[in-house]
Design a protein around this motif. Structure first.
Motif, PDB file in Angstrom:
ATOM      1  N   SER A  51       7.516  -2.178  10.577  1.00 54.12           N
ATOM      2  CA  SER A  51       8.022  -1.455   9.407  1.00 54.12           C
ATOM      3  C   SER A  51       9.102  -2.257   8.695  1.00 54.12           C
ATOM      4  O   SER A  51       9.212  -2.190   7.461  1.00 54.12           O
ATOM      5  N   GLN A  52       9.880  -3.015   9.438  1.00 59.45           N
ATOM      6  CA  GLN A  52      10.907  -3.863   8.826  1.00 59.45           C
ATOM      7  C   GLN A  52      10.259  -4.980   7.998  1.00 59.45           C
ATOM      8  O   GLN A  52      10.741  -5.310   6.916  1.00 59.45           O
ATOM      9  N   ASN A  53       9.173  -5.538   8.524  1.00 57.63           N
ATOM     10  CA  ASN A  53       8.448  -6.560   7.763  1.00 57.63           C
ATOM     11  C   ASN A  53       7.858  -5.973   6.490  1.00 57.63           C
ATOM     12  O   ASN A  53       7.972  -6.579   5.412  1.00 57.63           O
ATOM     13  N   ASP A  54       7.239  -4.793   6.600  1.00 56.64           N
ATOM     14  CA  ASP A  54       6.680  -4.128   5.422  1.00 56.64           C
ATOM     15  C   ASP A  54       7.780  -3.844   4.399  1.00 56.64           C
ATOM     16  O   ASP A  54       7.612  -4.101   3.203  1.00 56.64           O
ATOM     17  N   ARG A  55       8.879  -3.354   4.880  1.00 53.99           N
ATOM     18  CA  ARG A  55      10.017  -3.042   4.007  1.00 53.99           C
ATOM     19  C   ARG A  55      10.487  -4.298   3.275  1.00 53.99           C
ATOM     20  O   ARG A  55      10.715  -4.273   2.061  1.00 53.99           O
ATOM     21  N   TRP A  56      10.621  -5.397   4.013  1.00 53.90           N
ATOM     22  CA  TRP A  56      11.092  -6.637   3.404  1.00 53.90           C
ATOM     23  C   TRP A  56      10.136  -7.108   2.318  1.00 53.90           C
ATOM     24  O   TRP A  56      10.558  -7.457   1.205  1.00 53.90           O
ATOM     25  N   HIS A  57       8.835  -7.111   2.617  1.00 50.54           N
ATOM     26  CA  HIS A  57       7.846  -7.582   1.635  1.00 50.54           C
ATOM     27  C   HIS A  57       7.842  -6.713   0.381  1.00 50.54           C
ATOM     28  O   HIS A  57       7.784  -7.243  -0.738  1.00 50.54           O
ATOM     29  N   LEU A  58       7.896  -5.400   0.561  1.00 55.38           N
ATOM     30  CA  LEU A  58       7.893  -4.515  -0.601  1.00 55.38           C
ATOM     31  C   LEU A  58       9.192  -4.622  -1.398  1.00 55.38           C
ATOM     32  O   LEU A  58       9.186  -4.496  -2.624  1.00 55.38           O
ATOM     33  N   GLU A  59      10.298  -4.881  -0.722  1.00 55.41           N
ATOM     34  CA  GLU A  59      11.567  -5.071  -1.437  1.00 55.41           C
ATOM     35  C   GLU A  59      11.521  -6.337  -2.274  1.00 55.41           C
ATOM     36  O   GLU A  59      12.047  -6.373  -3.390  1.00 55.41           O
ATOM     37  N   GLN A  60      10.877  -7.380  -1.758  1.00 53.74           N
ATOM     38  CA  GLN A  60      10.766  -8.626  -2.518  1.00 53.74           C
ATOM     39  C   GLN A  60       9.899  -8.441  -3.754  1.00 53.74           C
ATOM     40  O   GLN A  60      10.163  -9.036  -4.794  1.00 53.74           O
ATOM     41  N   ALA A  61       8.883  -7.593  -3.630  1.00 51.75           N
ATOM     42  CA  ALA A  61       7.984  -7.346  -4.762  1.00 51.75           C
ATOM     43  C   ALA A  61       8.667  -6.503  -5.831  1.00 51.75           C
ATOM     44  O   ALA A  61       8.648  -6.858  -7.015  1.00 51.75           O
ATOM     45  N   ASP A  62       9.274  -5.384  -5.430  1.00 53.15           N
ATOM     46  CA  ASP A  62       9.938  -4.496  -6.405  1.00 53.15           C
ATOM     47  C   ASP A  62      10.731  -3.446  -5.638  1.00 53.15           C
ATOM     48  O   ASP A  62      10.168  -2.471  -5.144  1.00 53.15           O
ATOM     49  N   GLN A  63      12.036  -3.631  -5.611  1.00 62.99           N
ATOM     50  CA  GLN A  63      12.860  -2.703  -4.839  1.00 62.99           C
ATOM     51  C   GLN A  63      13.049  -1.347  -5.501  1.00 62.99           C
ATOM     52  O   GLN A  63      13.643  -0.446  -4.903  1.00 62.99           O
ATOM     53  N   THR A  64      12.523  -1.175  -6.690  1.00 61.37           N
ATOM     54  CA  THR A  64      12.592   0.131  -7.341  1.00 61.37           C
ATOM     55  C   THR A  64      11.275   0.899  -7.215  1.00 61.37           C
ATOM     56  O   THR A  64      11.194   2.039  -7.661  1.00 61.37           O
ATOM     57  N   SER A  65      10.278   0.271  -6.608  1.00 55.27           N
ATOM     58  CA  SER A  65       8.969   0.926  -6.505  1.00 55.27           C
ATOM     59  C   SER A  65       8.987   2.051  -5.481  1.00 55.27           C
ATOM     60  O   SER A  65       9.778   2.049  -4.521  1.00 55.27           O
ATOM     61  N   SER A  66       8.086   3.013  -5.686  1.00 55.03           N
ATOM     62  CA  SER A  66       7.998   4.121  -4.727  1.00 55.03           C
ATOM     63  C   SER A  66       7.475   3.622  -3.374  1.00 55.03           C
ATOM     64  O   SER A  66       7.822   4.190  -2.337  1.00 55.03           O
ATOM     65  N   GLU A  67       6.674   2.553  -3.379  1.00 52.54           N
ATOM     66  CA  GLU A  67       6.186   1.991  -2.115  1.00 52.54           C
ATOM     67  C   GLU A  67       7.341   1.448  -1.281  1.00 52.54           C
ATOM     68  O   GLU A  67       7.371   1.623  -0.066  1.00 52.54           O
ATOM     69  N   PHE A  68       8.281   0.772  -1.952  1.00 53.89           N
ATOM     70  CA  PHE A  68       9.433   0.251  -1.228  1.00 53.89           C
ATOM     71  C   PHE A  68      10.284   1.398  -0.671  1.00 53.89           C
ATOM     72  O   PHE A  68      10.705   1.357   0.490  1.00 53.89           O
ATOM     73  N   VAL A  69      10.523   2.420  -1.473  1.00 52.22           N
ATOM     74  CA  VAL A  69      11.324   3.561  -1.012  1.00 52.22           C
ATOM     75  C   VAL A  69      10.660   4.204   0.197  1.00 52.22           C
ATOM     76  O   VAL A  69      11.327   4.523   1.194  1.00 52.22           O
ATOM     77  N   LYS A  70       9.353   4.359   0.124  1.00 50.39           N
ATOM     78  CA  LYS A  70       8.612   4.939   1.247  1.00 50.39           C
ATOM     79  C   LYS A  70       8.700   4.038   2.488  1.00 50.39           C
ATOM     80  O   LYS A  70       8.914   4.523   3.604  1.00 50.39           O
ATOM     81  N   ALA A  71       8.578   2.736   2.300  1.00 44.82           N
ATOM     82  CA  ALA A  71       8.671   1.793   3.421  1.00 44.82           C
ATOM     83  C   ALA A  71      10.072   1.797   4.034  1.00 44.82           C
ATOM     84  O   ALA A  71      10.218   1.706   5.260  1.00 44.82           O
ATOM     85  N   ARG A  72      11.079   1.907   3.182  1.00 44.60           N
ATOM     86  CA  ARG A  72      12.449   1.963   3.692  1.00 44.60           C
ATOM     87  C   ARG A  72      12.654   3.226   4.523  1.00 44.60           C
ATOM     88  O   ARG A  72      13.233   3.183   5.614  1.00 44.60           O
ATOM     89  N   GLU A  73      12.163   4.355   4.026  1.00 39.82           N
ATOM     90  CA  GLU A  73      12.278   5.603   4.776  1.00 39.82           C
ATOM     91  C   GLU A  73      11.522   5.525   6.095  1.00 39.82           C
ATOM     92  O   GLU A  73      11.995   6.013   7.121  1.00 39.82           O
ATOM     93  N   GLU A  74      10.348   4.898   6.059  1.00 36.16           N
ATOM     94  CA  GLU A  74       9.592   4.734   7.301  1.00 36.16           C
ATOM     95  C   GLU A  74      10.359   3.860   8.289  1.00 36.16           C
ATOM     96  O   GLU A  74      10.397   4.138   9.489  1.00 36.16           O
ATOM     97  N   SER A  75      11.005   2.821   7.793  1.00 36.50           N
ATOM     98  CA  SER A  75      11.769   1.949   8.697  1.00 36.50           C
ATOM     99  C   SER A  75      12.936   2.711   9.320  1.00 36.50           C
ATOM    100  O   SER A  75      13.262   2.493  10.492  1.00 36.50           O
ATOM    101  N   TYR A  76      13.537   3.623   8.554  1.00 35.94           N
ATOM    102  CA  TYR A  76      14.603   4.449   9.123  1.00 35.94           C
ATOM    103  C   TYR A  76      14.062   5.331  10.252  1.00 35.94           C
ATOM    104  O   TYR A  76      14.693   5.477  11.304  1.00 35.94           O
TER     105      TYR A  76
END
Length: 155
Positions: A62-87
């Motif tokens: 989940s940390q890897n997914d979070r990092w990749h999605l943050e690099q793509a667009d940290q304002t995207s809903s996918e990144f927010v969802k990945a961050r919540e999943e990592s938590y």
């Protein structure tokens, strides 16, 4: 032979036999209890160590997914969802770590488990792809160190 003496010897023999039987039965019962406790602790440790390994693996992913999605667009809903999943995955891994600490009885093994969690936590802080890959490798190796030590203790 005197009948009273014969009766006393018989009574004494019966009491001695009963006492020895009681002592041996108590010893066997205690051995059985120790074995049962030992088996139960082995099962609990094996389960706790396995659950921690699974939780840390999911957390690292989940940390890897979070990092990749943050690099793509940290304002995207996918990144927010990945961050919540990592938590959530971190919370799961922390709960598994607590269980390991409760059943392991070894401060060194508990520290290796904490090191593995800390290493997985650091993955999303990577500055670039090479750093992320290196942090992921450090997290895998930390988990391997924990598992190696845990296996040595339960085998």
């Amino acid at each position: 032979m005197n009948p009273v003496l014969t009766s006393l010897v018989a009574v004494f023999g019966t009491l001695a036999g009963s006492t020895l039987t009681f002592i041996f039965q108590r010893h066997i019962a205690r051995q059985g209890e120790r074995f049962t406790r030992s088996q139960q602790l082995w099962n609990e440790r094996t389960t706790a160590y396995s659950e921690l390994a699974a939780a840390l693996t999911d957390f690292r992913r989940s940390q890897n997914d979070r990092w990749h999605l943050e690099q793509a667009d940290q304002t995207s809903s996918e990144f927010v969802k990945a961050r919540e999943e990592s938590y959530q995955r971190r919370a799961d891994a922390t709960a598994a770590l607590c269980r390991v600490r409760l059943v392991c009885g070894d401060a060194g093994l508990g520290q290796l488990a904490q090191d593995a969690l800390d290493a997985a936590t650091a993955v999303h802080l990577a500055r670039n792809e090479q750093d992320r890959a290196e942090r992921g490798k450090v997290a895998r190796l930390a988990l391997d160190r924990f598992l190696t030590e845990a296996a040595a203790q339960i085998l």
